[in-house]
Enzyme design. Structure first.
Site, PDB file in Angstrom:
ATOM      1  CG  HIS A   1      48.061  28.642  46.895  1.00  0.00           C
ATOM      2  ND1 HIS A   1      47.437  30.087  46.461  1.00  0.00           N
ATOM      3  CD2 HIS A   1      48.624  29.024  47.947  1.00  0.00           C
ATOM      4  CE1 HIS A   1      47.766  30.913  47.503  1.00  0.00           C
ATOM      5  NE2 HIS A   1      48.384  30.201  48.185  1.00  0.00           N
TER       6      HIS A   1
ATOM      7  CG  ASP B   1      44.829  30.099  44.204  1.00  0.00           C
ATOM      8  OD1 ASP B   1      44.721  28.798  44.719  1.00  0.00           O
ATOM      9  OD2 ASP B   1      45.655  30.683  44.571  1.00  0.00           O
TER      10      ASP B   1
ATOM     11  CG  ASN C   1      48.633  37.459  55.154  1.00  0.00           C
ATOM     12  OD1 ASN C   1      49.765  38.181  55.473  1.00  0.00           O
ATOM     13  ND2 ASN C   1      47.767  38.094  56.422  1.00  0.00           N
ATOM     14  CB  SER C   2      47.526  32.100  50.873  1.00  0.00           C
ATOM     15  OG  SER C   2      48.620  32.873  50.258  1.00  0.00           O
TER      16      SER C   2
ATOM     17  CB  VAL D   1      35.532  35.190  21.688  1.00  0.00           C
ATOM     18  CG1 VAL D   1      34.214  35.343  21.042  1.00  0.00           C
ATOM     19  CG2 VAL D   1      35.422  35.820  23.204  1.00  0.00           C
TER      20      VAL D   1
END
Length: 502
Positions: free
Chosen positions: A135, A165, A244-245, A302
């Site tokens: 992102h 991400d 901070n991402s 599953v």
């Protein structure tokens, strides 16, 4: 002397000794005509416990870890260009010369807008590979990397994985400091960690906290890639804020144990908890992106839910365990079907590691590639069984999926690629050249954007239609030294032009 007299004498001696000691200490620490705060603080009793002779115990000393990590955490600045929604009107003069309007010439509000955002990244190899969040770089037309020492580079995107991400970038540099991968499986709740990044554009910021939970699913990626996202975050109370991402979560040994990705907040700023992708998953995805250009997603095939009292009530049955992963369905031609799993089974471990919840199971499978085998332990009708499952890809095979990376060509700091046939058909054009990256200062200044398709060049000799990248490079080399006008369109069909001055 009686015992009573002896004890009274000892007590009196102790009191007198204490009074003398306190008086002496009071004299020693009493400011003697202090004329500065340095002197006042030197006289502080607390200061007697600090200074060169006082050492913080190694177990809670953050200095060594911070010194090792900070030089390898970078500031990622993303430039995003939004071209608008639809073709722009031309005036008669522009129509005659075939020049579409620029964003300041009546193209409408929002046409050609450039926005900037920022995040963090972590250098993971000395030759310039950087991990960050998807992102942070999504839809970016240009990525600028700033190191802790203020050196700047333009980065290329090697690959992205929206399901976790994560993204892998590359800068053209050697001998860089980097952060070594640690083993997030070995981290324990209550362990000290550091978060390093660039919150609010405050470069090289370090905060401390502890691991407060593991395998946390906060459902921020649940709408990504048909619901096949993987969320098994490390939860920490280290302060993390916007910017901070993509930054580092490290242990006190300076090892990377996670990539900071999200915060739990109703305001957009830190409210007590932050979340990081665990390093075991990060390393696997980065290896995939470097080797294949795309993440290799393995599937058990599953449909699963957490074992819980609510699920037991809904199914009107009792579970033999209080924690585990309930199999609600098994897909045809899947690894689970081949391994003999059936609806109603409860998976309790994968490769010997306990899977208490869906996040645990998803993370364990996501670390694998198509063709890898795992051992699944499950409960059926009160009995425990083990089965080997060979994981498959989206297509139901065990093949590794390699991304076809288009051949690129560089000229004056700009990278060009051929326009994909599907895009040509959608835009109803027969040729052109796609700009995939812009680093050259002259082209940046001119307004060149990643994702722009060049269809014509106007030079002193007239207008030249561009049929492909080879044709474009021939024209640019032939017109070196001349001012040119570059015409074309964005991928939504919005027409645009810019002038490259020598």
């Amino acid at each position: 002397m009686s015992k009573r007299q002896f004890f009274l004498g000892m007590l009196l001696a102790s009191l007198i000794g204490g009074i003398v000691a306190l008086a002496g200490l009071s004299f020693l620490i009493k400011p003697q005509n202090a004329t500065s705060f340095d002197e006042k603080q030197q006289a502080s009793f607390v200061n007697l416990l600090s200074g060169e002779d006082f050492t913080v115990p190694d177990g809670i000393n953050f200095v060594a870890s911070a010194e090792a990590v900070v030089p390898a955490v970078v500031h990622v600045k993303s430039q995003m260009t939004y071209a608008g929604s639809g073709r722009s009107r031309r005036d008669p003069i522009q129509e005659y010369f075939g020049i579409p309007p620029r964003d300041d010439q009546g193209g409408g509000s929002g046409h050609g807008r450039t926005l900037m955002s920022s995040g963090s990244g972590v250098i993971i190899s000395s030759d310039g590979y950087i991990v960050t969040n998807n992102h942070v770089v999504e839809n970016a037309s240009r990525l600028e990397i700033s190191l802790d020492n203020n050196k700047r580079y333009v980065a290329k995107v090697v690959g992205t994985d929206p399901t976790t991400d994560l993204a892998l970038l590359k800068i053209d540099a050697e001998g860089l400091p980097f952060v070594r991968f640690g083993d997030s499986d070995k981290t324990k709740i209550g362990e000290w960690v550091l978060a390093v990044g660039n919150p609010f554009d405050l470069n090289s910021t370090v905060t401390a906290g502890i691991i407060s939970a593991k395998a946390r699913n906060i459902r921020i990626l649940e709408n990504v890639e048909n619901g096949l996202s993987v969320e098994a975050f490390l939860q920490t109370d280290a302060v993390v804020n916007p910017g901070n991402s993509g930054g580092a979560l490290v242990n006190l040994a300076g090892e990377l144990i996670g990539i900071n990705t999200a915060i739990a907040s109703s305001t957009g700023t830190f409210s007590g908890y932050s979340f990081a992708v665990p390093s075991t998953l990060v390393k696997k995805v980065m290896d995939d992106l470097m080797q294949y250009g795309t993440a290799q997603r393995a599937l058990l095939g599953v449909n699963i839910q957490n074992v819980s009292p609510e699920l037991a009530d809904y199914l009107e049955k009792e579970f033999p365990v209080e924690q585990g992963v309930y199999v609600g369905g098994v897909n045809e031609n899947s690894a689970g079907e081949d391994a003999g799993l059936k609806p109603g089974d409860i998976i309790i471990s994968v490769d010997g590691r306990v899977t208490n919840n869906v996040a645990n199971l998803q993370e364990m499978v996501a670390r694998k590639r198509p063709g890898d085998k795992i051992e699944v332990e499950y409960i059926r009708d009160g009995e425990t069984y083990k089965a080997k499952a060979t994981l498959k890809n989206f297509s139901g095979t065990t093949d590794i999926v390699e991304k076809v990376i288009p051949k690129s060509y560089d000229f004056e700091g700009v990278t060009f690629e051929e326009v994909p046939a599907q895009l040509k058909g959608a835009l109803d054009i027969s040729g052109g050249a796609l700009i995939s990256n812009v680093a050259g200062e002259k082209w940046v200044r001119a307004g060149a954007k990643s994702g722009f398709i060049i269809t014509s060049i106007i030079a002193e000799s007239g207008r030249i239609k561009i049929s492909g990248v080879d044709n474009l490079l021939d024209v640019l080399k032939d017109k070196e030294g001349e001012d040119i006008v570059v015409l074309g369109m964005f991928q939504d069909g919005t027409e645009y032009y810019f002038e490259v001055n020598q």
